[in-house]
Design a protein around this motif. Structure first.
Motif, mmCIF file in Angstrom:
data_model
loop_
_atom_site.group_PDB
_atom_site.id
_atom_site.type_symbol
_atom_site.label_atom_id
_atom_site.label_comp_id
_atom_site.label_asym_id
_atom_site.label_seq_id
_atom_site.Cartn_x
_atom_site.Cartn_y
_atom_site.Cartn_z
ATOM 1 N N LYS A 56 0.821 -1.214 0.000
ATOM 2 C CA LYS A 56 0.000 0.000 0.000
ATOM 3 C C LYS A 56 0.856 1.265 0.000
ATOM 4 C CE LYS A 56 -0.560 0.717 4.989
ATOM 5 N NZ LYS A 56 -1.545 0.878 6.096
ATOM 6 N N ASN A 57 2.140 1.127 0.428
ATOM 7 C CA ASN A 57 3.031 2.289 0.488
ATOM 8 C C ASN A 57 3.900 2.442 -0.746
ATOM 9 O OD1 ASN A 57 2.188 3.070 3.083
ATOM 10 N ND2 ASN A 57 3.522 1.554 4.023
ATOM 11 N N ILE A 58 3.774 1.531 -1.709
ATOM 12 C CA ILE A 58 4.542 1.657 -2.939
ATOM 13 C C ILE A 58 3.905 2.731 -3.809
ATOM 14 C CG2 ILE A 58 5.287 0.463 -5.034
ATOM 15 C CD1 ILE A 58 5.362 -2.114 -3.447
ATOM 16 N N LEU A 59 4.723 3.638 -4.310
ATOM 17 C CA LEU A 59 4.236 4.775 -5.083
ATOM 18 C C LEU A 59 4.983 4.855 -6.409
ATOM 19 C CD1 LEU A 59 4.303 7.331 -2.158
ATOM 20 C CD2 LEU A 59 2.240 6.318 -3.144
ATOM 21 N N PRO A 60 4.407 5.544 -7.405
ATOM 22 C CA PRO A 60 5.121 5.731 -8.678
ATOM 23 C C PRO A 60 6.442 6.460 -8.474
ATOM 24 C CG PRO A 60 2.797 6.310 -8.914
ATOM 25 C CD PRO A 60 3.049 6.127 -7.448
ATOM 26 N N GLY A 61 7.474 6.054 -9.236
ATOM 27 C CA GLY A 61 8.746 6.750 -9.201
ATOM 28 C C GLY A 61 9.679 6.344 -8.078
ATOM 29 N N MET A 62 9.391 5.250 -7.380
ATOM 30 C CA MET A 62 10.262 4.809 -6.292
ATOM 31 C C MET A 62 11.419 3.980 -6.833
ATOM 32 S SD MET A 62 7.451 3.644 -3.448
ATOM 33 C CE MET A 62 8.349 3.835 -1.936
ATOM 34 N N LYS A 63 12.613 4.231 -6.305
ATOM 35 C CA LYS A 63 13.790 3.460 -6.684
ATOM 36 C C LYS A 63 14.127 2.485 -5.553
ATOM 37 C CE LYS A 63 15.842 7.216 -9.377
ATOM 38 N NZ LYS A 63 17.037 8.084 -9.542
ATOM 39 N N ASN A 64 14.780 1.380 -5.919
ATOM 40 C CA ASN A 64 15.279 0.431 -4.919
ATOM 41 C C ASN A 64 14.189 -0.070 -3.979
ATOM 42 O OD1 ASN A 64 18.170 0.808 -5.700
ATOM 43 N ND2 ASN A 64 17.747 2.882 -4.980
ATOM 44 N N VAL A 65 13.056 -0.451 -4.533
ATOM 45 C CA VAL A 65 11.968 -1.012 -3.737
ATOM 46 C C VAL A 65 12.318 -2.441 -3.331
ATOM 47 C CG1 VAL A 65 9.564 -1.777 -3.808
ATOM 48 C CG2 VAL A 65 10.201 0.412 -4.825
ATOM 49 N N GLU A 66 12.074 -2.757 -2.066
ATOM 50 C CA GLU A 66 12.212 -4.125 -1.574
ATOM 51 C C GLU A 66 10.909 -4.474 -0.866
ATOM 52 O OE1 GLU A 66 15.655 -4.634 0.853
ATOM 53 O OE2 GLU A 66 16.962 -3.496 -0.505
ATOM 54 N N VAL A 67 10.239 -5.530 -1.304
ATOM 55 C CA VAL A 67 8.952 -5.880 -0.717
ATOM 56 C C VAL A 67 8.805 -7.393 -0.670
ATOM 57 C CG1 VAL A 67 7.766 -5.709 -2.957
ATOM 58 C CG2 VAL A 67 6.451 -5.497 -0.842
ATOM 59 N N VAL A 68 8.317 -7.898 0.462
ATOM 60 C CA VAL A 68 8.013 -9.321 0.617
ATOM 61 C C VAL A 68 6.531 -9.514 0.344
ATOM 62 C CG1 VAL A 68 7.945 -11.265 2.223
ATOM 63 C CG2 VAL A 68 9.865 -9.673 2.274
ATOM 64 N N CYS A 69 6.194 -10.446 -0.536
ATOM 65 C CA CYS A 69 4.805 -10.595 -0.956
ATOM 66 C C CYS A 69 4.543 -12.013 -1.445
ATOM 67 C CB CYS A 69 4.477 -9.588 -2.063
ATOM 68 S SG CYS A 69 5.708 -9.548 -3.379
ATOM 69 N N GLY A 138 14.385 -4.122 -13.783
ATOM 70 C CA GLY A 138 15.496 -3.311 -14.250
ATOM 71 C C GLY A 138 16.810 -4.071 -14.188
ATOM 72 N N ARG A 139 17.892 -3.339 -14.341
ATOM 73 C CA ARG A 139 19.216 -3.959 -14.454
ATOM 74 C C ARG A 139 19.638 -4.676 -13.180
ATOM 75 N NH1 ARG A 139 23.961 0.004 -16.152
ATOM 76 N NH2 ARG A 139 22.529 0.202 -17.930
ATOM 77 N N TYR A 140 19.292 -4.120 -12.020
ATOM 78 C CA TYR A 140 19.790 -4.669 -10.761
ATOM 79 C C TYR A 140 18.707 -5.385 -9.954
ATOM 80 C CZ TYR A 140 23.454 -1.374 -12.021
ATOM 81 O OH TYR A 140 24.438 -0.693 -12.706
ATOM 82 N N GLY A 141 17.533 -5.521 -10.495
ATOM 83 C CA GLY A 141 16.448 -6.146 -9.760
ATOM 84 C C GLY A 141 16.538 -7.663 -9.741
ATOM 85 N N LYS A 142 15.802 -8.276 -8.816
ATOM 86 C CA LYS A 142 15.762 -9.726 -8.734
ATOM 87 C C LYS A 142 14.563 -10.164 -7.899
ATOM 88 C CE LYS A 142 19.029 -9.798 -4.849
ATOM 89 N NZ LYS A 142 20.305 -10.341 -4.338
ATOM 90 N N ILE A 143 14.255 -11.457 -7.985
ATOM 91 C CA ILE A 143 13.198 -12.064 -7.187
ATOM 92 C C ILE A 143 13.807 -13.236 -6.432
ATOM 93 C CG2 ILE A 143 10.941 -13.180 -7.194
ATOM 94 C CD1 ILE A 143 10.382 -11.876 -9.862
ATOM 95 N N VAL A 144 13.601 -13.259 -5.122
ATOM 96 C CA VAL A 144 14.167 -14.320 -4.286
ATOM 97 C C VAL A 144 13.047 -14.968 -3.485
ATOM 98 C CG1 VAL A 144 15.804 -14.868 -2.453
ATOM 99 C CG2 VAL A 144 16.346 -13.053 -4.093
ATOM 100 N N LYS A 145 12.951 -16.299 -3.534
ATOM 101 C CA LYS A 145 11.979 -16.991 -2.703
ATOM 102 C C LYS A 145 12.419 -16.921 -1.241
ATOM 103 C CE LYS A 145 10.382 -20.341 -6.164
ATOM 104 N NZ LYS A 145 10.154 -21.779 -6.461
ATOM 105 N N VAL A 146 11.458 -16.681 -0.354
ATOM 106 C CA VAL A 146 11.774 -16.571 1.072
ATOM 107 C C VAL A 146 10.848 -17.479 1.871
ATOM 108 C CG1 VAL A 146 12.682 -14.237 0.907
ATOM 109 C CG2 VAL A 146 10.246 -14.565 1.320
#
Length: 317
Positions: A56-69, A138-146
């Motif tokens: 709910k706190n993710i907004l347009p234009g945010m860099k370096n987002v980290e979220v568990v979902c 993007g270039r530095y993004g990734k998805i990790v199972k937790v």
């Protein structure tokens, strides 16, 4: 709180956050306001802890987002033609207890979707575009199972039917409405084939803010006014939704780019459609707009059944 220490004057920073919350009529959280203020002050929050960032706190234009979902839905991988060959795109819908959001994967990124399943809990490292509330790697993004447990909120992308007069900013809705007007504007813009961002043309050379000089991919966008009898609203149609409305593919539109009337001639004004999308605030013009991501014709049997259920429900009440 770490974000406050990055601006030097803690009290001034806290006041800016408070003012931003009031500006949005208390519709955003303190954390969301911090990210907005940080973006306006050109502060990079990548060194602050964002492991508890909620959707709910993710907004347009945010860099370096980290979220568990939790993964709620994985769409089929779709192929499309581009200037340097075939492209691929896939949408993954993820959620937590506060909401849901779409993650779009492009080209080689789509291979990631093959390793994921609905119900997986993952940590996504990515960013959001300034003009669209969706996650990108993007270039530095990734998805990790937790190994965490997530209770996801109801699937936001299964839009509920609504009326234009009742729309609020940020909602996803399904509308049964008619197109009453289309605007004659440039229907083609160009984006980076790697990250999907809009590119800038300089002396015939296309440059991406992130990837530099690129061979751009054309994208289609058209806009108009839709009306459902309760009210009307400006609607913006991107890519596939735009192709459905225009009755032609993007390549055909490019061939007719200098004849706006010809491009719009197949649009059926007054015809009922079912539009799915989200409500966005256009700050420049201070108005709500409906960003359409799907268009389909009404199924009359389903529409009648829906009406009867509502009537019977009202009677029971």
């Amino acid at each position: 709180e770490a974000a406050f220490y990055m601006v030097g004057n803690i009290e001034e920073a806290k006041q800016k956050v408070k003012d931003k919350i009031e500006e949005f009529s208390n519709l955003i959280s303190k954390e969301g306001a911090i990210y907005i203020v940080a973006a306006e002050e050109n502060i990079d929050l990548k060194d602050t802890s964002k492991s508890n960032l909620k959707i709910k706190n993710i907004l347009p234009g945010m860099k370096n987002v980290e979220v568990v979902c939790k993964i709620l839905k994985i769409s089929d991988i779709k192929e499309f033609n581009k200037s340097d060959g075939k492209g691929k795109v896939c949408s993954i819908y993820v959620g937590d207890e506060t909401g849901s959001i779409r993650l779009t994967l492009w080209d080689n990124e789509t291979d990631i979707a093959k390793e994921l399943n609905v119900g997986d809990v993952v940590k996504i490292y990515g960013y959001t575009r300034k003009d669209n509330l969706e996650l990108r790697l993007g270039r530095y993004g990734k998805i990790v199972k937790v190994n965490e447990k997530i209770e996801a909120a109801p699937f936001r992308f299964e839009s509920k039917r609504g009326q234009i007069a009742d729309l609020s900013q940020g909602e996803r809705k399904e509308l049964r409405a008619s197109i009453v007007k289309m605007f004659e504007s440039n229907p083609i813009f160009y984006r980076c084939p790697k990250c999907g961002k809009r590119v800038i043309e300089e002396n015939g050379v296309f440059k991406c803010p992130e990837h530099g000089e690129v061979e751009p991919v054309p994208s289609l966008v058209v806009s108009g006014i839709i009306d459902d009898g309760s009210e009307n609203i400006r609607a913006v149609f991107f890519r596939i939704a735009a192709e459905k409305i225009l009755g032609m593919k993007t390549a055909e539109v490019i061939e007719k780019i200098n004849d706006k009337k010809s491009i719009l001639k197949n649009v059926k004004l007054g015809k009922d459609y079912i539009f799915s999308g989200r409500v966005k605030k256009n700050d420049m013009f201070d108005r709500l707009e409906f960003i359409v991501d799907d268009v389909r014709e009404p199924n009359m049997i389903n529409e009648i059944e829906s009406i009867m259920k509502k009537i019977n429900g009202d009677k029971n009440d």
